[in-house]
Design a protein around this motif. Structure first.
Motif, mmCIF file in Angstrom:
data_model
loop_
_atom_site.group_PDB
_atom_site.id
_atom_site.type_symbol
_atom_site.label_atom_id
_atom_site.label_comp_id
_atom_site.label_asym_id
_atom_site.label_seq_id
_atom_site.Cartn_x
_atom_site.Cartn_y
_atom_site.Cartn_z
ATOM 1 N N LEU A 1 -5.344 -2.668 4.232
ATOM 2 C CA LEU A 1 -4.861 -1.927 3.073
ATOM 3 C C LEU A 1 -5.355 -0.491 3.081
ATOM 4 C CD1 LEU A 1 -3.281 -2.356 0.343
ATOM 5 C CD2 LEU A 1 -5.530 -2.633 -0.707
ATOM 6 N N ILE B 1 -3.647 1.449 5.998
ATOM 7 C CA ILE B 1 -2.228 1.702 5.716
ATOM 8 C C ILE B 1 -2.080 2.828 4.709
ATOM 9 C CG2 ILE B 1 -0.158 0.706 4.665
ATOM 10 C CD1 ILE B 1 -1.186 -2.031 5.842
ATOM 11 N N ALA B 2 -2.912 2.814 3.671
ATOM 12 C CA ALA B 2 -2.796 3.829 2.618
ATOM 13 C C ALA B 2 -2.992 5.231 3.182
ATOM 14 C CB ALA B 2 -3.804 3.552 1.512
ATOM 15 N N LEU C 1 0.015 -8.849 0.677
ATOM 16 C CA LEU C 1 -0.253 -7.464 1.063
ATOM 17 C C LEU C 1 0.643 -6.491 0.304
ATOM 18 C CD1 LEU C 1 -1.715 -5.421 2.857
ATOM 19 C CD2 LEU C 1 0.065 -5.791 4.588
ATOM 20 N N VAL C 2 1.924 -6.776 0.224
ATOM 21 C CA VAL C 2 2.849 -5.832 -0.401
ATOM 22 C C VAL C 2 2.578 -5.686 -1.891
ATOM 23 C CG1 VAL C 2 5.286 -5.376 -0.906
ATOM 24 C CG2 VAL C 2 4.607 -6.149 1.381
ATOM 25 N N ARG D 1 -0.290 -5.764 -3.314
ATOM 26 C CA ARG D 1 -1.444 -4.869 -3.411
ATOM 27 C C ARG D 1 -1.040 -3.433 -3.075
ATOM 28 N NH1 ARG D 1 -6.464 -7.451 -0.237
ATOM 29 N NH2 ARG D 1 -7.500 -5.659 -1.228
ATOM 30 N N LEU D 2 -0.185 -3.277 -2.077
ATOM 31 C CA LEU D 2 0.273 -1.934 -1.722
ATOM 32 C C LEU D 2 1.031 -1.280 -2.871
ATOM 33 C CD1 LEU D 2 1.498 -2.232 1.979
ATOM 34 C CD2 LEU D 2 -0.227 -0.652 1.118
ATOM 35 N N LYS D 3 1.838 -2.044 -3.580
ATOM 36 C CA LYS D 3 2.581 -1.501 -4.714
ATOM 37 C C LYS D 3 1.632 -0.921 -5.751
ATOM 38 C CE LYS D 3 6.543 -4.652 -4.332
ATOM 39 N NZ LYS D 3 7.229 -5.806 -4.952
ATOM 40 N N VAL E 1 -1.434 0.208 -5.219
ATOM 41 C CA VAL E 1 -2.058 1.416 -4.656
ATOM 42 C C VAL E 1 -1.093 2.594 -4.732
ATOM 43 C CG1 VAL E 1 -2.905 2.455 -2.529
ATOM 44 C CG2 VAL E 1 -3.642 0.153 -3.158
ATOM 45 N N TYR E 2 0.150 2.373 -4.378
ATOM 46 C CA TYR E 2 1.149 3.440 -4.406
ATOM 47 C C TYR E 2 1.375 3.956 -5.823
ATOM 48 C CZ TYR E 2 2.793 3.800 0.403
ATOM 49 O OH TYR E 2 2.891 4.074 1.747
ATOM 50 N N LEU F 1 7.349 3.402 -1.158
ATOM 51 C CA LEU F 1 7.212 2.144 -0.430
ATOM 52 C C LEU F 1 8.574 1.456 -0.495
ATOM 53 C CD1 LEU F 1 5.022 0.229 0.882
ATOM 54 C CD2 LEU F 1 4.931 -0.898 -1.343
ATOM 55 N N VAL G 1 8.895 -1.301 4.890
ATOM 56 C CA VAL G 1 8.189 -2.564 5.116
ATOM 57 C C VAL G 1 9.189 -3.634 5.549
ATOM 58 C CG1 VAL G 1 6.545 -4.220 4.167
ATOM 59 C CG2 VAL G 1 6.617 -1.890 3.261
#
Length: 520
Positions: free
Chosen positions: A279, A282-283, A310-311, A313-315, A317-318, A380, A401
């Motif tokens: 994570l 990637i960020a 994972l996605v 969590r990425l959402k 962060v974004y 994203l 993604v």
């Protein structure tokens, strides 16, 4: 220079390098800071005919510099590194103001210049050739590396000074002179670096005038540099479209091209991946420099078993990443370089939606950011397949993604684009990581394990395959691109044997012995 706090700040920074704002004002090229969109300078550009004259000075400098012993050339680069150390804060700040990257990245770019100078100093005593066993008696076979000539450098806005240093530090120790055409969008940082280089030239007795030449200008100046036969090597960083033109023009005159072009970099996230580590990597890889690195992470290929975790969590962060003035230490994402970059980003997102993608983010930011700059929230984009804009590089913070089920499928997706710069895999399965870095794995010039696609160190050669251009710069043996190889066969005997057993007997009645016989 215009009035206002930012232009005044720029004038003050330039003054620390000995660059007078008055000497570089009133020109035809308007320089705007992406932070606010305001004009910070108007610089004068050279005409193509002036570029040709400057290249002549650089060629004359090469003829003198190649005679200076390589360790002394290394001392010159050591002094350049010391100038960069002393001016790191000011130069890093100027890079941030002119290119828009956050301050820690601006400072990091200058540190990269310092690091390559350190590397080149050691290299100055390691320009090794080989010795080979000869098939002929009383013969020695060896190779030498000699300076090649004037090295042309064409750099891009996103790394306005580091790319020059990758080339120049190596070229200087190899015995070459350098002619630099920076991006029209970032001439001020180039002026500052040129001023520091000239300081060293002024106090280094063996350094000739013209050893380092700066050419401010547009396409016509770049063409003059590429077409001049006195420039045997040109390093060009930029788009694939630009590289096609440069490569063809150099090939037409048998010049040597070092091309660092587009990247469409991917990371594979395997079932065994450390997701916390992935994570963070990637960020930064996808959002650092507002997506305007050639090694920016643009495609994320995630195994179906960990995709949702994972996605999601990425959402988050974004949605939460801080966007704002890159001189503010709290901002992680600064502005795009200009309005055209946002237009390209917006068009790519429209194409992604049309291809069935789900877009998170990507909108223009106006609150909490300086007026006049082009600030966007990184996007994203969940894609059903690698289609449409996914196979093209958009120089903006867009991360596509994709899901995969088998490693073969993931590697096929990774390799299934025209570009071949950087790649990575997140996995704790050694068989997977070794497969990824094997001949059957990533087809990129850079293949990382348990880290992102971005953030290369100077110790390794930097560059990529396919439409990335095939060039290599910076570490390892990239120095060989700035020299010419010479093979030497040395006969220390009295006979003249020919290779491959060839016989060529001649009659020589006046010769009192047979020591000159071709078949002795």
């Amino acid at each position: 220079m215009t009035s206002g706090s930012l232009p005044n700040d720029v004038a003050g920074l330039l003054a620390t390098f000995g660059v007078s704002a008055a000497d570089h004002s009133g020109g035809q090229r308007v320089v705007r800071s992406p932070l606010t969109g305001e004009t910070i300078a108007q610089v004068r550009e050279v005409a193509p005919s002036d570029a040709t004259t400057a290249i002549g000075r650089a060629h004359d400098a090469f003829l003198a510099w190649r005679q200076v012993p390589a360790p002394r050339r290394g001392e010159f680069v050591r002094l350049l590194g010391e100038e960069l150390r002393a001016n790191k804060e000011a130069l890093g700040r100027l890079v941030t103001i002119e290119a828009g990257k956050i301050l820690s990245e601006g400072l990091g770019e200058v540190q990269e210049m310092i690091d390559i100078c350190d590397f080149a100093v050691g290299l100055s005593r390691q320009l090794y050739g080989l010795t080979m066993g000869s098939e002929r008696a009383d013969h020695r076979l060896m190779e030498q590396w000699h300076p090649v000539g004037v090295v042309g450098v064409i750099s891009a806005f996103n790394f306005p000074v580091a790319v020059w240093s990758w080339n120049a530090a190596l070229a200087f120790v190899c015995g070459d002179s350098v002619v630099w055409k920076p991006s029209e969008k970032t001439p001020l940082a180039a002026l500052a670096v040129q001023a520091l280089t000239e300081r060293v030239i002024a106090r280094f007795p063996e350094a000739p005038e013209g050893l380092s030449v700066l050419l401010l200008g547009g396409r016509e100046v770049g063409e003059a540099l590429v077409d001049d036969t006195r420039v045997p090597v040109v390093s060009a960083t930029g788009s694939t479209a630009m590289g096609r033109i440069v490569g063809q023009r150099l090939a037409a005159r048998f010049g040597r091209a070092i091309l660092e072009l587009g990247g469409n970099n991917a990371s594979i996230v395997a079932p065994s991946a450390d997701l916390d580590l992935a994570l963070r990597a990637i960020a930064f890889g996808a959002m650092g420099t507002a997506g305007q690195r050639c090694t920016t992470l643009r495609r994320l290929i995630v195994h179906e078993s960990v995709y949702d975790r994972l996605v999601s969590r990425l959402k988050r962060v974004y949605a939460a990443v801080s966007i704002g003035n890159p001189l503010d230490g709290d901002a992680l994402v600064g502005p795009l370089i200009d309005e055209a970059a946002f237009t390209a980003m917006d068009e790519a997102l429209s194409q992604a939606r049309a291809a069935g993608g789900t877009v998170h983010g990507g909108e223009r930011q106006t609150a909490g950011v300086p007026a006049g700059g082009v600030y966007v929230r990184p996007a994203l984009v969940e894609m059903p397949a690698q289609v449409g804009p996914v196979v093209h590089e958009t120089f903006a913070p867009i991360l596509y993604v994709l899901k995969y089920s088998t490693l073969d499928e993931a590697i096929a997706l990774q390799n299934g684009v025209p570009q071949g710069l950087s790649s990575s895999i997140f996995s704790t399965d050694m068989r997977e990581t070794d497969r990824f870095t094997s001949a059957r794995g990533s087809d990129c010039g850079i293949a990382n394990v348990n880290m992102g696609s971005s953030g290369a160190e100077i110790g390794g050669a930097f560059g990529g395959e396919k439409e990335t251009g095939g060039g290599r710069e910076s570490g390892s043996d990239a120095w060989k691109a700035y020299m010419r190889r010479q093979t030497n066969a040395i006969n220390y005997g009295h006979a003249m044997p020919l290779a491959q057993g060839v016989r060529f007997d001649i009659a020589d009645e006046d010769n009192g012995d047979d020591r000159g016989s071709a078949d002795a």
